[in-house]
Motif scaffolding. Sequence first.
Motif, PDB file in Angstrom:
ATOM      1  N   ALA A 573       0.844  -1.193   0.000  1.00 21.76           N
ATOM      2  CA  ALA A 573       0.000   0.000   0.000  1.00 21.76           C
ATOM      3  C   ALA A 573       0.882   1.247   0.000  1.00 21.76           C
ATOM      4  O   ALA A 573       1.946   1.250   0.604  1.00 21.76           O
ATOM      5  N   CYS A 590      -4.403  -1.376  10.342  1.00 24.53           N
ATOM      6  CA  CYS A 590      -3.366  -2.216   9.746  1.00 24.53           C
ATOM      7  C   CYS A 590      -2.972  -3.327  10.708  1.00 24.53           C
ATOM      8  O   CYS A 590      -2.534  -3.063  11.825  1.00 24.53           O
ATOM      9  N   PRO A 591      -3.126  -4.578  10.305  1.00 24.23           N
ATOM     10  CA  PRO A 591      -2.816  -5.669  11.230  1.00 24.23           C
ATOM     11  C   PRO A 591      -1.317  -5.825  11.482  1.00 24.23           C
ATOM     12  O   PRO A 591      -0.938  -6.553  12.380  1.00 24.23           O
ATOM     13  N   TYR A 592      -0.495  -5.162  10.697  1.00 26.64           N
ATOM     14  CA  TYR A 592       0.948  -5.363  10.844  1.00 26.64           C
ATOM     15  C   TYR A 592       1.691  -4.127  11.324  1.00 26.64           C
ATOM     16  O   TYR A 592       2.903  -4.061  11.245  1.00 26.64           O
ATOM     17  N   ALA A 594       2.076  -1.472   9.982  1.00 27.47           N
ATOM     18  CA  ALA A 594       2.940  -1.026   8.890  1.00 27.47           C
ATOM     19  C   ALA A 594       2.795   0.468   8.639  1.00 27.47           C
ATOM     20  O   ALA A 594       3.576   1.051   7.908  1.00 27.47           O
ATOM     21  N   ILE A 595       1.762   1.069   9.219  1.00 29.83           N
ATOM     22  CA  ILE A 595       1.518   2.486   8.930  1.00 29.83           C
ATOM     23  C   ILE A 595       1.897   3.328  10.136  1.00 29.83           C
ATOM     24  O   ILE A 595       1.518   3.021  11.262  1.00 29.83           O
ATOM     25  N   VAL A 606       3.278   4.426   4.906  1.00 29.14           N
ATOM     26  CA  VAL A 606       3.317   2.966   4.948  1.00 29.14           C
ATOM     27  C   VAL A 606       4.756   2.486   4.784  1.00 29.14           C
ATOM     28  O   VAL A 606       5.463   2.923   3.876  1.00 29.14           O
ATOM     29  N   CYS A 611       4.454  -3.832   5.393  1.00 26.60           N
ATOM     30  CA  CYS A 611       3.165  -4.017   4.733  1.00 26.60           C
ATOM     31  C   CYS A 611       3.125  -5.357   4.011  1.00 26.60           C
ATOM     32  O   CYS A 611       4.078  -5.756   3.371  1.00 26.60           O
ATOM     33  N   ARG A 612       1.994  -6.064   4.154  1.00 30.08           N
ATOM     34  CA  ARG A 612       1.856  -7.324   3.426  1.00 30.08           C
ATOM     35  C   ARG A 612       0.828  -7.218   2.310  1.00 30.08           C
ATOM     36  O   ARG A 612       0.434  -8.222   1.731  1.00 30.08           O
ATOM     37  N   GLY A 613       0.371  -6.011   2.081  1.00 32.08           N
ATOM     38  CA  GLY A 613      -0.483  -5.789   0.914  1.00 32.08           C
ATOM     39  C   GLY A 613      -1.900  -6.299   1.017  1.00 32.08           C
ATOM     40  O   GLY A 613      -2.518  -6.598  -0.006  1.00 32.08           O
ATOM     41  N   CYS A 614      -2.447  -6.377   2.222  1.00 35.58           N
ATOM     42  CA  CYS A 614      -3.803  -6.906   2.353  1.00 35.58           C
ATOM     43  C   CYS A 614      -4.835  -5.933   1.804  1.00 35.58           C
ATOM     44  O   CYS A 614      -5.894  -6.340   1.349  1.00 35.58           O
ATOM     45  N   GLY A 615      -4.556  -4.642   1.883  1.00 41.56           N
ATOM     46  CA  GLY A 615      -5.489  -3.657   1.367  1.00 41.56           C
ATOM     47  C   GLY A 615      -6.545  -3.209   2.356  1.00 41.56           C
ATOM     48  O   GLY A 615      -7.437  -2.438   2.001  1.00 41.56           O
ATOM     49  N   THR A 616      -6.464  -3.663   3.583  1.00 40.19           N
ATOM     50  CA  THR A 616      -7.438  -3.249   4.591  1.00 40.19           C
ATOM     51  C   THR A 616      -7.450  -1.734   4.742  1.00 40.19           C
ATOM     52  O   THR A 616      -8.504  -1.108   4.851  1.00 40.19           O
ATOM     53  N   CYS A 617      -6.268  -1.146   4.721  1.00 37.09           N
ATOM     54  CA  CYS A 617      -6.175   0.310   4.885  1.00 37.09           C
ATOM     55  C   CYS A 617      -6.806   1.032   3.702  1.00 37.09           C
ATOM     56  O   CYS A 617      -7.419   2.079   3.858  1.00 37.09           O
TER      57      CYS A 617
HETATM   58  S1  SF4 Z   1      -2.120  -3.060   2.936  1.00 42.70           S
HETATM   59 FE1  SF4 Z   1      -2.552  -4.135   4.841  1.00 42.70          FE
HETATM   60  S2  SF4 Z   1      -0.540  -4.565   5.668  1.00 42.70           S
HETATM   61 FE2  SF4 Z   1      -0.242  -2.959   4.120  1.00 42.70          FE
HETATM   62  S3  SF4 Z   1      -0.364  -1.060   5.242  1.00 42.70           S
HETATM   63 FE3  SF4 Z   1      -2.411  -1.479   4.490  1.00 42.70          FE
HETATM   64  S4  SF4 Z   1      -3.441  -2.560   6.170  1.00 42.70           S
HETATM   65 FE4  SF4 Z   1      -1.208  -2.611   6.585  1.00 42.70          FE
END
Ligand code: SF4
Lengths: 645, 156
Positions: A573, A590-592, A594-595, A606, A611-617
Motif C-alpha cells: 500500500a 493495519c494488522p501489521y 505497517a503504517i 506505509v 506491509c503485506r499488501g492486504c489492502g485493509t487500509c
Molecule cells: S495493505 Fe494491509 S498490511 Fe499494508 S499497510 Fe495497508 S493494512 Fe497494513
Amino acid sequence: MNHQPKTAIILCTCSGIISEKIDWEKVRTQLAGHPDKPVVTTDELACGADNLEKLAAWLKEQGPERVVVAACSPREHERTFRNLLTAVGINPYYLQMINVREQVAWVTADPDQATRKAARLITAALQRVGHHQPLMERHVPVRTDVAVIGAGPAGIQAALTLARAGRIVTLIEKEPFFGGMPVRFEELFPNLECGPCLLEPGMGELLHGPESEHIKLLTLTEVTEVKGSFGNWQLTLRQQPRYINPELCIGCMICATVCPVRRENRWNCGGELAAVDGPFVGALPNLPHVDAGHCLKLNGRECGACLAECPVEGALDFNDTIRDSVVEVGAIIVATGAEELPVSPPVFAGRDNVFSAYAFERLLAMTGPSGGELVKGDGSAPASLAIVQCAGSFDDVVTYCSGTCCQAALKYAHISAAKREGLTVTRLIREQVVAGVNAARLFNHDHSHVIRYRGLGDLTVAETPNGRVITCASSGTQIPADMIVLCGPTVPSQGTAQTARLLELGVDDAGFIAPIHALSGSFLSPLKGIYLAGTCRGPGDIREAFASGTAAAGVALSELVEGRDLAVDPQVAVVDVEQCAGCKSCIRVCPYKAISWNEVAKTADVSDILCRGCGTCVAVCPAGAITARGFSRAMLRAEIEGVLS
Amino acid sequence: MSCQTMPDRAPYPAAEVMSAGAPTEVRIVAFLCNWCSYAGADKTGMNQLPVPAELSVVRVMCSGRVEPTLILETFQKGADGVMVLACHPGDCHYKEGNLRAFCRAELLERMMPQLGVNPARFYFDYVSAAEAEKFSQVTNDFVASIRALAGTDSER
Ligand code: SF4
Ligand code: SF4
C-alpha cells in the motif's frame, strides 16, 4: 486512457485440458475484432520449460507493453510468468493471469458457456492491464545484530546461540543480576539438579568465554523506545547507575560488610542486604550494586564507609549516572519471562509461616534467608507442611494451569521431608499434571498425602492446641499445617507487560505475548523480526526456556543472513500524501503496524517492509488516499467493468 | 475487533426465492480473497464441481480490501448480484481482514434498501481453501436466487 498499451495474450490449452472446454479459436476470432488490437498466441503448455523459451522469443518479436496469460491458477504459476516477462525485459508486474483451468474449464459443463466466460475474463484482463504500473522488488540490507530483552535461561540461551554463530548480541536485563528465576532455585525438578550449577556455565561463558566478545550484557537496563522494522530496529536503552565500576571491582563484598544501612532482600524473600550488596552468594555478575534509595551518601548524608574500606581505588563510583544509549539491530528476541502472582486469600492473610512458592524455594536454598534450614519464623522446627497447589488457578484468580506448580510441589515435598525427618507433608491439589518420563521419578518417591480441594474458598484455617489445621469444607478433611506454601498462579512478568506495550505486540487473555500461531509459530510474534522465547509466551519450565531460547535464536539466524538482503514485495500500500486527510483511520486497522504517522508532513506513511499488501487500509481510508499496488481501485474497476461489459 | 453481531451466516435461502421459469442470463461478480476463498474456488475446479458460468471472479488479496463503495459501484455498472467470500473467522491470512469485511457487509446490507438495491442481491460468506463443495453450493444457490429475482424487482 488515451494510449492503450500494446498487449500480448497467451492462451494455454494445458495439453488439451483447457481447450476441451474452451474454444480458443473462437476466442481468437473475437479478440481479432477488439479495438485494442492485442496480439494473441495459443500454446500447448505455456508453463513447460521449452514452451517458455518459445514464448519468450514470441514476446521479444511482438514487443508488447502488457501481457495477459489465460491458463491455470495464479496461485500456482504467477511467478513463472513474471519471470518470463522479466526475461524478455518487460516489467513483471505488467502481467495479468486469468485462471481458465480451475475456475472455468473444470467447473463449466457447457463448452459454449465456458468459452464465453473465458472471453469475458480476458476482456476484463485486457482492460485491467492498461492500469498496471511497473513495480520493482526492492532489496534492502539488513542488520544481523540482535537484541535480547531479558537475561533468564531463555534469553541467555538465545544470546549464546547467536554469539556462537558470530552475531553481536545486546542482552538487556533490568535487574542488577541475571539468570532469571531458576538461578535462584537451588534444586530443579525432576532430578533435583542445582539451578545455579545448571545455569552458571552458560552465564560464565557469556561473561568470560569466547562468546563474551560478541555479547554485551547490560544489567539495570530497560528499553524505553523501539522504532523501525525487520532488519532495522532501533532500541533506546536506559541504564540505571550501579555506582560500581565493573572493570575495577573484584567482588570481594567488603563494602557490604561495612555499610551501616540495612534493607529488605527482595530477591531472597527474607533476610537483609546492605545498601551496597549482592542478593545472594553466587549471583552474577559478581558485583555489588548500590541501592540509591537506601545509600546514605546518595541521599546527602555523611557516610563513605564502603569507600574507606574498599581495597580497589575507584571500584566504587558515586559519580555514576544514568546512561542512555541506542542500539541498532536486525531482530529482537523477547525473553521477559513470567512471575508468580503472590496470592493472599483472606483465610491465610496475616498468618505466620505462610509462604509463596518462590519464598519457599528461597527458604530451602543454602543461600537463602535460613541457610537452607527448614524452620518456622521463630526458628523452631515444623511438624507439618501443607502445600496448596493451584492456589488461585482454575478460576479463583486465573482460569488456567500454571504448568509448573505440580512439579514444584512434588519437589518441595521431597526436599522438606528429607530435611526434617517425621515431617507430615500434605499436598492440596485441584488437578495434578506431571507429564514426562523423568517426572515419574519424583512422583514415585512421593510420600506426601494428597487431598483434593475445590478452590481457595473451600479452605478454612484454625489454630488448635495441637497446631494449625486447614479444613477442606467440601470433604471435611483436616490437614495439619504448621507451615503453608501457596503455589500461586504464573502470570506475565511486569517486564513482559511493558515490553508488549512498547513493541505493540498483542497479548492473550492472560496477558502473555500472543505468538503468531500457538502451535506452529510459538516462537514468532506477528511482527517480522521480533521473536519470542521463554515464559513471556505463557507458563513453562526451564526445559522449555532453553528450547525456546535456542529456537528463537535459530529463527533469527535463518531470517537474518549476512549478505542476504531483504527482498521487499512491491505490491504494498502507498499513501498519496496530497490526498491524506490525516484521520489516522488506516493506522488503527493495519494488522501489521505497517503504517506510521509522519509528524512533519502530518500524513500517514506505509512501511513497504512491514506491509503485506492486504489492502485493509485502502478500504478504510475515507479520503481514498491509499493505493494497493497491484490491486488498485483503478485496476479493480477496470476488471469489474470488463466482466460486466 | 468488535462487531454487533456474531460472524455466523445462515445458509442462503435459495429454495425460497427460487422460482420456476426459463433461466435468465444474469451477471454476478464474486470478490474472493486470495488465500481461502480463491483457493477454495480452485479446489472446486480440481474436484470438477459445478460453478455457474454467470459468475465472474475478481481476485483480491483480502476480503478486507473490498470496500462497500466498490460493491455499490459494481451494482451501478450493471451486476445483478455481488458476492464477497472470505476466510473463516480466525483463519484470515491477514489476521482479521475477514472480520472487518463481515462488519462492513452487515452495514451495507442495512444500507442497501435506502440506496434502492435489494439486499438479496448481495451475499457475504466464509469459504475456506478446503471447502470446494461449499463454494459450488453457495455460488449456484446465489445465482439461482438472483435469476429468480429477475422481473420480481425492477429496481436494483
Ligand atoms: S495493505 Fe494491509 S498490511 Fe499494508 S499497510 Fe495497508 S493494512 Fe497494513
Ligand atoms: S486513512 Fe487515509 S486519510 Fe486517514 S490517515 Fe490514513 S491515508 Fe490519511
